[in-house]
Write a protein that holds these residues in place. Structure first.
Motif, PDB file in Angstrom:
ATOM      1  N   UNK A  73     -60.730  -9.104  43.929  1.00 31.13           N
ATOM      2  CA  UNK A  73     -59.667  -9.735  43.141  1.00 31.13           C
ATOM      3  C   UNK A  73     -59.598 -11.239  43.411  1.00 31.13           C
ATOM      4  N   UNK A  74     -59.842 -11.653  44.637  1.00 33.70           N
ATOM      5  CA  UNK A  74     -59.873 -13.083  44.957  1.00 33.70           C
ATOM      6  C   UNK A  74     -61.021 -13.756  44.212  1.00 33.70           C
ATOM      7  N   UNK A  75     -62.187 -13.146  44.224  1.00 30.21           N
ATOM      8  CA  UNK A  75     -63.354 -13.710  43.538  1.00 30.21           C
ATOM      9  C   UNK A  75     -63.150 -13.740  42.028  1.00 30.21           C
ATOM     10  N   UNK A  76     -62.483 -12.733  41.476  1.00 29.88           N
ATOM     11  CA  UNK A  76     -62.179 -12.734  40.047  1.00 29.88           C
ATOM     12  C   UNK A  76     -61.255 -13.897  39.690  1.00 29.88           C
ATOM     13  N   UNK A  77     -60.273 -14.187  40.558  1.00 33.64           N
ATOM     14  CA  UNK A  77     -59.381 -15.332  40.315  1.00 33.64           C
ATOM     15  C   UNK A  77     -60.138 -16.652  40.401  1.00 33.64           C
ATOM     16  N   UNK A  78     -61.064 -16.760  41.334  1.00 33.02           N
ATOM     17  CA  UNK A  78     -61.877 -17.982  41.446  1.00 33.02           C
ATOM     18  C   UNK A  78     -62.696 -18.170  40.170  1.00 33.02           C
ATOM     19  N   UNK A  79     -63.372 -17.113  39.720  1.00 35.23           N
ATOM     20  CA  UNK A  79     -64.196 -17.206  38.503  1.00 35.23           C
ATOM     21  C   UNK A  79     -63.363 -17.518  37.274  1.00 35.23           C
ATOM     22  N   UNK A  80     -62.149 -16.985  37.217  1.00 39.80           N
ATOM     23  CA  UNK A  80     -61.286 -17.213  36.069  1.00 39.80           C
ATOM     24  C   UNK A  80     -60.605 -18.562  36.067  1.00 39.80           C
ATOM     25  N   UNK A  81     -60.458 -19.168  37.236  1.00 37.59           N
ATOM     26  CA  UNK A  81     -59.740 -20.438  37.359  1.00 37.59           C
ATOM     27  C   UNK A  81     -60.670 -21.641  37.277  1.00 37.59           C
ATOM     28  N   UNK A  82     -61.855 -21.543  37.858  1.00 32.19           N
ATOM     29  CA  UNK A  82     -62.730 -22.702  37.992  1.00 32.19           C
ATOM     30  C   UNK A  82     -63.942 -22.621  37.068  1.00 32.19           C
ATOM     31  N   UNK A  83     -64.600 -23.745  36.894  1.00 35.90           N
ATOM     32  CA  UNK A  83     -65.794 -23.874  36.076  1.00 35.90           C
ATOM     33  C   UNK A  83     -66.753 -24.842  36.761  1.00 35.90           C
ATOM     34  N   UNK A  84     -67.905 -25.046  36.171  1.00 35.95           N
ATOM     35  CA  UNK A  84     -68.844 -26.041  36.704  1.00 35.95           C
ATOM     36  C   UNK A  84     -68.420 -27.425  36.217  1.00 35.95           C
ATOM     37  N   UNK A  85     -68.832 -28.440  36.950  1.00 36.53           N
ATOM     38  CA  UNK A  85     -68.467 -29.817  36.603  1.00 36.53           C
ATOM     39  C   UNK A  85     -69.601 -30.757  37.003  1.00 36.53           C
ATOM     40  N   UNK A  86     -69.624 -31.906  36.334  1.00 32.08           N
ATOM     41  CA  UNK A  86     -70.572 -32.967  36.671  1.00 32.08           C
ATOM     42  C   UNK A  86     -69.817 -34.128  37.299  1.00 32.08           C
TER      43      UNK A  86
END
Length: 182
Positions: A73-86
């Motif tokens: 569930x923690x990893x799902x929140x990380x994936x849902x909250x963040x994205x890649x960036x330059x």
């Protein structure tokens, strides 16, 4: 933890008891850069960095003893909250006899997937210094600006108004450095 605010309005929260160990996999990063030297008069440098913030992961250590659903569930929140960036950085230094003059600009990309604000950070720098045979002194000024939102309360009920503060963060820093080469 258990609380009761009004008759019939009860809240409870449960955490895993005791201490435990976990593993953290930090986000993937790839970077590259170029520099162009102008004889003995200075240089210009630029770099770019790709960071996949959504790729950060928590997992069990061997001695944890098994509650992988918590980390899922923690990893799902990380994936849902963040994205890649330059992230981009550009800087230059000019040299005149023992004097050095520097300027730079950096932009840190927005790491948030669905935020109501632009999470990028803009940073400008200026600096000057003097280099002698054994000693040097530098002074630098950095100015960063970013936006963020802050809510002091979070409610599970979407019909409840949640106050939100729109914050424009500004950070100015002056750094003075003295050194001795040996």
């Amino acid at each position: 933890m258990y609380s009761q605010f009004l008759p019939g309005e009860n809240y409870s929260a449960v955490e895993l008891p005791g201490e435990f160990s976990y593993k953290l996999t930090t986000p993937f990063r790839a970077s590259g850069g170029v520099a162009f030297f102008i004889q003995k008069y200075g240089f210009i440098a630029a770099d770019i960095e790709y960071v996949d913030y959504a790729n950060a992961r928590f997992s069990e250590s061997d001695d944890f003893g098994g509650n992988s659903t918590y980390f899922n569930s923690v990893n799902d929140r990380i994936s849902g909250t963040y994205q890649s960036a330059l992230n981009f950085r550009l800087g230059a230094e000019a040299r005149y006899e023992v004097f050095r003059f520097r300027a730079g600009y950096a932009i840190t990309g927005d790491p948030y997937r669905n935020a109501d604000f632009d999470g990028k950070i803009n940073t400008f720098t200026l600096g000057t210094g003097i280099r002698l045979n054994r000693y040097y002194a530098d002074v630098a000024f950095t100015s960063s600006t970013a936006n963020s939102l802050y809510s002091p309360y979070n409610f599970n009920d979407p019909s409840v108004f949640v106050p939100v503060v729109d914050i424009e963060d500004k950070l100015n820093t002056v750094m003075l450095t003295f050194g001795y080469n040996f």
